[in-house]
Each structure stands twice: as structure tokens, then as C-alpha cells.
Design a protein around this motif. Sequence first.
Motif, mmCIF file in Angstrom:
data_model
loop_
_atom_site.group_PDB
_atom_site.id
_atom_site.type_symbol
_atom_site.label_atom_id
_atom_site.label_comp_id
_atom_site.label_asym_id
_atom_site.label_seq_id
_atom_site.Cartn_x
_atom_site.Cartn_y
_atom_site.Cartn_z
ATOM 1 N N PRO A 1 0.719 -1.077 0.132
ATOM 2 C CA PRO A 1 -0.156 -0.139 0.043
ATOM 3 C C PRO A 1 0.870 1.360 0.071
ATOM 4 O O PRO A 1 2.006 1.202 0.400
ATOM 5 C CB PRO A 1 -0.587 -0.024 1.296
ATOM 6 C CG PRO A 1 -0.755 -1.532 1.824
ATOM 7 C CD PRO A 1 0.701 -1.943 1.291
ATOM 8 N N ARG A 2 0.094 2.439 -0.454
ATOM 9 C CA ARG A 2 0.976 3.682 -0.383
ATOM 10 C C ARG A 2 0.590 4.605 0.969
ATOM 11 O O ARG A 2 0.933 5.732 1.079
ATOM 12 C CB ARG A 2 0.412 4.399 -1.537
ATOM 13 C CG ARG A 2 0.953 3.942 -2.837
ATOM 14 C CD ARG A 2 0.751 4.922 -4.110
ATOM 15 N NE ARG A 2 1.771 6.022 -4.039
ATOM 16 C CZ ARG A 2 2.944 5.791 -4.284
ATOM 17 N NH1 ARG A 2 3.328 4.672 -4.814
ATOM 18 N NH2 ARG A 2 3.844 6.921 -4.232
ATOM 19 N N TYR A 3 -0.428 3.910 1.556
ATOM 20 C CA TYR A 3 -0.659 4.398 3.009
ATOM 21 C C TYR A 3 -1.243 5.938 2.906
ATOM 22 O O TYR A 3 -0.690 6.650 3.830
ATOM 23 C CB TYR A 3 0.323 3.829 3.998
ATOM 24 C CG TYR A 3 0.693 2.456 4.367
ATOM 25 C CD1 TYR A 3 -0.381 1.860 5.032
ATOM 26 C CD2 TYR A 3 1.642 1.920 3.806
ATOM 27 C CE1 TYR A 3 -0.367 0.631 5.002
ATOM 28 C CE2 TYR A 3 1.895 0.660 4.119
ATOM 29 C CZ TYR A 3 0.841 -0.102 4.674
ATOM 30 O OH TYR A 3 0.832 -1.360 4.830
ATOM 31 N N THR A 4 -2.128 5.980 2.411
ATOM 32 C CA THR A 4 -2.645 7.380 2.318
ATOM 33 C C THR A 4 -3.741 7.354 3.557
ATOM 34 O O THR A 4 -4.408 8.277 3.929
ATOM 35 C CB THR A 4 -3.538 7.925 1.191
ATOM 36 O OG1 THR A 4 -4.185 6.867 0.508
ATOM 37 C CG2 THR A 4 -2.396 8.289 -0.011
ATOM 38 N N SER A 5 -4.214 6.039 3.968
ATOM 39 C CA SER A 5 -5.098 5.711 5.109
ATOM 40 C C SER A 5 -4.694 4.669 5.602
ATOM 41 O O SER A 5 -3.909 3.424 5.281
ATOM 42 C CB SER A 5 -6.510 5.531 4.555
ATOM 43 O OG SER A 5 -6.764 4.299 3.767
ATOM 44 N N ASN B 1 -2.932 12.244 4.252
ATOM 45 C CA ASN B 1 -4.382 11.731 4.004
ATOM 46 C C ASN B 1 -4.619 11.348 2.612
ATOM 47 O O ASN B 1 -3.746 11.298 1.695
ATOM 48 C CB ASN B 1 -5.253 12.632 4.755
ATOM 49 C CG ASN B 1 -5.223 14.126 3.618
ATOM 50 O OD1 ASN B 1 -4.875 14.215 2.542
ATOM 51 N ND2 ASN B 1 -5.610 15.148 4.625
ATOM 52 N N PHE B 2 -5.945 11.287 2.118
ATOM 53 C CA PHE B 2 -6.064 10.583 0.789
ATOM 54 C C PHE B 2 -5.814 11.733 -0.041
ATOM 55 O O PHE B 2 -5.729 11.395 -1.423
ATOM 56 C CB PHE B 2 -8.042 10.575 0.789
ATOM 57 C CG PHE B 2 -8.271 9.265 1.464
ATOM 58 C CD1 PHE B 2 -7.761 7.967 0.968
ATOM 59 C CD2 PHE B 2 -8.904 9.052 2.847
ATOM 60 C CE1 PHE B 2 -8.222 6.817 1.867
ATOM 61 C CE2 PHE B 2 -9.011 8.270 3.395
ATOM 62 C CZ PHE B 2 -8.808 7.034 3.020
ATOM 63 N N ILE C 1 1.818 4.433 11.590
ATOM 64 C CA ILE C 1 2.124 4.764 9.913
ATOM 65 C C ILE C 1 2.106 6.213 9.664
ATOM 66 O O ILE C 1 3.147 6.423 8.717
ATOM 67 C CB ILE C 1 1.077 3.951 9.164
ATOM 68 C CG1 ILE C 1 1.277 2.415 9.576
ATOM 69 C CG2 ILE C 1 0.786 4.308 7.859
ATOM 70 C CD1 ILE C 1 0.269 1.462 8.868
ATOM 71 N N LEU C 2 1.303 6.951 10.073
ATOM 72 C CA LEU C 2 1.463 8.419 9.740
ATOM 73 C C LEU C 2 2.671 8.955 10.208
ATOM 74 O O LEU C 2 3.524 9.590 9.465
ATOM 75 C CB LEU C 2 0.083 9.084 10.426
ATOM 76 C CG LEU C 2 -1.045 9.432 9.715
ATOM 77 C CD1 LEU C 2 -2.097 10.057 10.707
ATOM 78 C CD2 LEU C 2 -0.633 10.357 8.588
ATOM 79 N N ASN C 3 3.121 8.636 11.359
ATOM 80 C CA ASN C 3 4.559 9.170 11.804
ATOM 81 C C ASN C 3 5.609 8.618 11.144
ATOM 82 O O ASN C 3 6.383 9.355 10.568
ATOM 83 C CB ASN C 3 4.832 8.347 13.250
ATOM 84 C CG ASN C 3 3.970 9.133 14.361
ATOM 85 O OD1 ASN C 3 3.305 10.147 14.265
ATOM 86 N ND2 ASN C 3 3.840 8.615 15.535
ATOM 87 N N LEU C 4 5.533 7.211 10.628
ATOM 88 C CA LEU C 4 6.542 6.682 9.399
ATOM 89 C C LEU C 4 6.607 7.491 8.378
ATOM 90 O O LEU C 4 7.721 7.959 7.842
ATOM 91 C CB LEU C 4 6.561 5.209 9.522
ATOM 92 C CG LEU C 4 6.929 4.477 10.568
ATOM 93 C CD1 LEU C 4 6.292 3.094 10.699
ATOM 94 C CD2 LEU C 4 8.489 4.350 11.008
ATOM 95 N N MET C 5 5.491 7.815 7.728
ATOM 96 C CA MET C 5 5.288 8.384 6.425
ATOM 97 C C MET C 5 5.570 9.999 6.230
ATOM 98 O O MET C 5 6.048 10.074 5.261
ATOM 99 C CB MET C 5 3.765 8.270 5.825
ATOM 100 C CG MET C 5 3.501 6.648 5.655
ATOM 101 S SD MET C 5 4.239 5.857 4.498
ATOM 102 C CE MET C 5 3.657 6.491 2.814
ATOM 103 N N CYS D 1 6.300 0.179 6.916
ATOM 104 C CA CYS D 1 4.865 0.599 7.299
ATOM 105 C C CYS D 1 4.060 -0.876 7.464
ATOM 106 O O CYS D 1 3.322 -1.095 8.166
ATOM 107 C CB CYS D 1 4.190 1.532 6.539
ATOM 108 S SG CYS D 1 4.819 3.259 6.580
ATOM 109 N N MET D 2 4.390 -1.744 6.393
ATOM 110 C CA MET D 2 3.584 -2.988 6.104
ATOM 111 C C MET D 2 4.003 -3.964 7.624
ATOM 112 O O MET D 2 3.002 -4.633 7.679
ATOM 113 C CB MET D 2 4.257 -3.768 4.904
ATOM 114 C CG MET D 2 3.687 -2.952 3.605
ATOM 115 S SD MET D 2 4.468 -3.653 2.163
ATOM 116 C CE MET D 2 3.945 -5.280 1.970
#
Length: 454
Positions: A14-18, A310-311, A375-379, A433-434
Amino acid sequence: MKNSLIQKYNVPGPRYTSYPTVPYWDETNFSYEIWARTLRKSFKESNTSEGISLYIHLPFCESLCTFCGCNKRITKNHSVESPYIEAVLKEWALYCQILEEKPIIKEIHLGGGTPTFFSTENLGDLINGIFSHAIKAKNYEFSFEGHPNNTSYQHLQKLYDLGFRRVSFGVQDYSEKVQKAIHREQPFHNVAKVTFWAREIGYTSIGHDIIFGLPFQEIKDVVDTIEKTKSLLPDRLAFYSYAHVPWIKGNGQRGFKDDDIPKDEKKRILYEIGKKLLHKNGYHEIGMDHFALKNDSLYEAYENGKLHRNFMGYSSSKTQLMIGLGVSSISDSWYSFSQNVKKLEDYYELIANDELPIFRGHALTCEDLIIRKHILNLMCQFETSWSDESNYLEEIPEILLQLKEMEKDGFLAISKDSLHVTEAGKPYVRNICMAFDLRLKRKAPETELFSMTI
């Protein structure tokens, strides 16, 4: 060694926008009532303190770009504009009825599709209609995506007058061969023209989107594109990996053969060379895929630890509540997600019946909320911590065990209650993140869902 690492970690992800990612939403335990309840909760918690964000999806394009994975409707018939604007404004009115108090809007982003498909008059009607039910925050930030081939001076001036100060132009690549393959033929002088116009009018943040890994793309193409970009000096850049996901978008991404797309080490070289050139030209890496000059708000947000994702991608400011308007748009109350129907006809029908056009969503569990923070912290900051008990998960030891191999490869450093992504590990942040993505680990996908991480 580098090639073996790329082969080792280049997996679908995933690209982790959420978080959770859309394929892992629990739709069976979601309802309109849950969405409305969490919407009101988030609105009460955040409206007066930080305001809310709006993402407005404008889906129409005059031609199909074969690299694009967005929801769009191809047409040259501009009579579709007014009915769509009317429907979006009615959807907004339905939301305002639920919220009861006037929303304070901090962010608006117009995405698509092609927002500049719409006339200046209709864009004016859209924004003015939004603010017939809302108030502008003191520190608002409005942005839109402009197509260099059809963004006029009048578009830029009108949106500036409406409060927009940031614009991003889709460049992708300047190679004629690549442009022909992706059906996005636009000469450099078109990009230069709209960039100069935006700067002349007074836009404070001008962005260009560049993609690496496109069909037929070679090193010389990336070098030439970045050299041309340097001459225009946009304030920020998105330097994306091309996501080849034809199983999602059907024939739209099959305007070329799979063998025409750079893969693995060849694709990574395109990124590394591009990144080196961007650094040389004064751009600083911000989160994943993004670069900015020191004068841009994205750089300032990253330096101050306020970068958000975010998205809509990366943002220089955070709002807890984001409402998505228009066909296929996704909304985020922090406690739940919802997505609008993807078919335009369904969207119109639901709006005509005074119904929010939602067809699926997800209510976040306590575990989801903790993982989302990590995940937000990492991204956004390339580090995370669980020293605060509220951010601790029972699975942390198992997650760290899984990350030991990446630590050996020099991608991160693990301490007692935190981890930090190294410079070498930044290109692999999706993989890191995964390890925190418990939903993905508990149920591995049986079909193709995600693009490759590298």
C-alpha cells in the motif's frame, strides 16, 4: 548489493494514504449511522480549533491519460459541468444539515479528473456555493490541480480571487515518446506558460508532478525533465513511482506492453538519479515521493514536525475531519472512513433523493487508531515511538522482530521504545509500514491489490 536489496523488498504494498487501506475496510460493520455519528463527533472536537478540509472531485477529462488510475469520465461535452456542480453543492448542503453549525474550512483541494475542464464561471459558482454554508479559516490553504494544456490565465486569476494560493501541474515527463505512450502530449512551453502565469498572479506555492518508471522512460528522459523543471523552479515537486495497476483500471493502463515499463534496478536507477539531481537543485526530500524548496510550506511543516498525510497526499497542515465531495470521493472523520459511489449516474440518483452518496466505509477500532498513528509518523517523519502507553500494541515485539532484517540491511535503527528510518531506508518506508499493518498480515491478499513498493 543494491540490486539484490531491490529484488528482496520490491513487493506489492500500500501507499498508506489511510490505515486501514481501502481493500481492508470492514464494510459489513459500517453504516450510514456510524458515519454520521463519527462525523459529528470529529466536527465538534476540531471545527473551532483547526477547521475542516474539503476534497472536491471533478471527474471530467477531454482525453484519457493511460498512466492515470483516478476515477474519471472522458468527454468533450462541457454541458456536463453545471449539473455536476449543482449535485456537489447539494451534497455539501446535506453535510451541513448533519453538522448543524457552520463549518470553518481550513483546506480545499480540487482534484480529478481535470478541474480546469470546468469554466471559470462554474468554478466560481462551486466555491461561492460552498461558502454560502461555511466560513474561511484565518490560515486557510486552497489548492487545485491544473492541466498545463487547458489551464488558462482566466482560470488562474479566478481561482486566485477565490482564495487559492497553491496549484500543481501534471508534467509526468517531457519525452515525446513517453508522452505519446501515456497519451499525455504537452510541450514544455505549455508548462512554462502556466507556471509563469501563476507566479505573476501571485500564487505562493507552485508544484509540478513528475513520474518515474513510465513506459519507454530512460535515464536521459528523467535528466532532461528535471533540467527543464529546474529552469522553472517550482516551489514543490511530487516525484512519483508509476503505479501499474491495470487489474483495477482495465484497458486504461494497457496502452503499452508490460515489457515497455522499466522494472526493478532499472526503475530504481531512474529514481536515484532524479533524487540526486533534485537535491543538487535545492530541493529537500519531504516524506515519501515529495520534494520542496526551503521557502515552501511543505518544507516548513516537515521541519516543524507538522507534516500530515491523508487521501489527498501530503499536506502542510492537519485537520482531523476531511469531507470528500463528488463521485468516488473518500471522507475521513479520523474515527471512520466513507467513500462515495464511483458511477456518475448512481451519484446523481442518490443526490436527487436527498441521500449522501456513500456506498462503503470503515469504522476504526482502537487497534486501528494506534496503528494509524504509527504509520502516519513513519510516512511523515520517518520515525515513531511507543513510549506513551496509549501508543503501545501487544504486537510491538512481533513487529520489531519482523523489522530486524531491515535493520540489518541498514534501513532503520530500533531502540527500546522507538524506531528511526535511516537515509538508506527512506525509499523502503512503505515496506517498513507494512510491518505495522496487522490487517494485511492477518489476511494476505489472494489477488493483486497494490502496486510494487519500489
